[in-house]
Design an enzyme around this catalytic site. Structure first.
Site, PDB file in Angstrom:
ATOM      1  N   ARG A 107       0.834  -1.192   0.000  1.00 23.58           N
ATOM      2  CA  ARG A 107       0.000   0.000   0.000  1.00 23.58           C
ATOM      3  C   ARG A 107       0.876   1.252   0.000  1.00 23.58           C
ATOM      4  O   ARG A 107       1.873   1.336   0.709  1.00 23.58           O
ATOM      5  CB  ARG A 107      -0.874  -0.013   1.250  1.00 23.58           C
ATOM      6  N   HIS A 203     -11.726  -5.658   4.566  1.00 24.81           N
ATOM      7  CA  HIS A 203     -10.382  -5.180   4.880  1.00 24.81           C
ATOM      8  C   HIS A 203     -10.069  -3.902   4.093  1.00 24.81           C
ATOM      9  O   HIS A 203      -9.001  -3.741   3.526  1.00 24.81           O
ATOM     10  CB  HIS A 203      -9.347  -6.262   4.565  1.00 24.81           C
ATOM     11  N   MET A 255       2.555  -5.884   9.466  1.00 30.00           N
ATOM     12  CA  MET A 255       1.993  -6.878   8.553  1.00 30.00           C
ATOM     13  C   MET A 255       2.708  -8.211   8.704  1.00 30.00           C
ATOM     14  O   MET A 255       2.070  -9.265   8.791  1.00 30.00           O
ATOM     15  CB  MET A 255       2.098  -6.392   7.110  1.00 30.00           C
TER      16      MET A 255
END
Length: 346
Positions: A107, A203, A255
């Site tokens: 992202r 999500h 993550m």
């Protein structure tokens, strides 16, 4: 259908793992995208996992060989082998019980969902073309954004190849529950590892629905104002990290940590027990084709999907707003197949 009572018992029984894990043999795990920032950190964490016998690292980037060699020459843990190039994707995934795919393109600030889907769809397409012939029975877990669209895209691809198994395809959303626990632990001034907060929906920022009314252990509680504040913080956590890193890096460490925790639970299931994992998977119980929440997994895949929760009015309102967004984003992933099929890559 998984019940809240079963979830409570699973997560907070004294032994936690109330089904004994049988001895594991020949557990091989493949990480696709292992040269990415998230992939490297995940690979390092998996090197510490005693349940894994062999760890395969694959990436189109040749630097994956350096990562593989570095980990191979680190004592202990699974044997490590690295692979790169289209011709070596089949041996990279063959015989693996679990195949993990992490984002090649993480992202970034200013990236739209359409851009993220376009960037990550092609790598997903490549693995989906490989699995039917070389490993159709593996657990396939994806952590590539946008999850709400990528999972429906992958399922449609696998369905085209007549190998889609809804019980073995997972969109990893454990980062949402990890962040919810961390935020709640800070608010309550307790260790977040002792807490559980179901996070359901999807999500993407407007589809993440934390159920702070369902905190476990149940003797903990927060006010409605606190719940609304923590929900806002949770939904903007990813963007906050991007902003503080000046857009040059995503939340790679968080993550990797949350993916590793997710894999630990899946490995327990593969070893003969069963676990509760938070994942975006096929689930029609909330008016969507796919839905994120705590699901029970056993050695053959998903056994029960989440089906119902007692919610506050605020949480019900959030979910009602999220459902049409989830449906729209799922449809976007399914529709993207036509664009991919028309391209030279398919």
């Amino acid at each position: 259908m998984i019940s809240q009572k079963l979830l409570s018992y699973t997560l907070y029984s004294k032994c936690h793992k109330y089904v004994q894990i049988v001895q594991c043999r020949n557990i091989q795990v493949t990480v696709i995208g292992a040269a990415s920032e998230i992939g490297k950190n995940v690979a390092l964490l998996l090197k510490l996992n005693s349940l894994i016998t062999r760890l395969h690292l694959y990436d189109d980037d040749n630097t994956v060989h350096g990562i593989g060699l570095e980990l191979a020459r680190t004592p202990g843990g699974p044997t490590v082998t690295s692979f790169t190039g289209d011709n070596f994707l089949p041996p990279a995934v063959r015989y693996s019980r679990l195949i993990l795919m992490v984002s090649r393109i993480p992202r970034k600030l200013g990236y739209t969902r359409d851009q993220m889907l376009a960037a990550n769809a092609l790598p997903v397409q490549k693995i989906c073309r490989t699995l039917p012939e070389h490993n159709p029975d593996a657990f396939f877990a994806i952590s590539s954004n946008p999850i709400n669209s990528i999972i429906s895209f992958a399922s449609a691809l696998l369905n085209n190849y007549k190998t889609f198994n809804k019980y073995r395809l997972f969109g990893i959303t454990n980062i949402d529950t990890a962040r919810a626990r961390a935020l709640l632990g800070n608010a309550l001034n307790v260790n977040p590892r002792h807490l559980h907060v179901p996070v359901i929906g999807g999500h993407s920022d407007n589809t993440i629905v934390p159920l702070f009314s369902n905190i476990l252990p149940s003797h903990y509680s927060i006010t409605q104002n606190q719940a609304e504040t923590l929900t806002r913080l949770l939904r903007k956590s990813g963007n906050e990290v991007l902003n503080l890193k000046v857009g040059i890096d995503a939340a790679t460490l968080a993550m990797a940590w949350s993916i590793n925790e997710f894999i630990e639970h899946l490995l327990e299931a593969l070893c003969g027990g069963y676990s509760i994992v938070n994942s975006f998977t096929a689930n029609p119980h909330f008016g969507t084709k796919f839905f994120s929440g705590p699901n029970k997994v056993g050695p053959t895949g998903i056994i029960e999907t989440c089906s119902s929760f007692v919610m506050s009015e605020y949480e019900r309102s959030l979910l009602d707003q999220a459902v049409p967004i989830i449906n729209r984003e799922v449809a976007q992933g399914e529709d993207y197949i036509r664009e991919i099929e028309a391209s030279k890559y398919f």
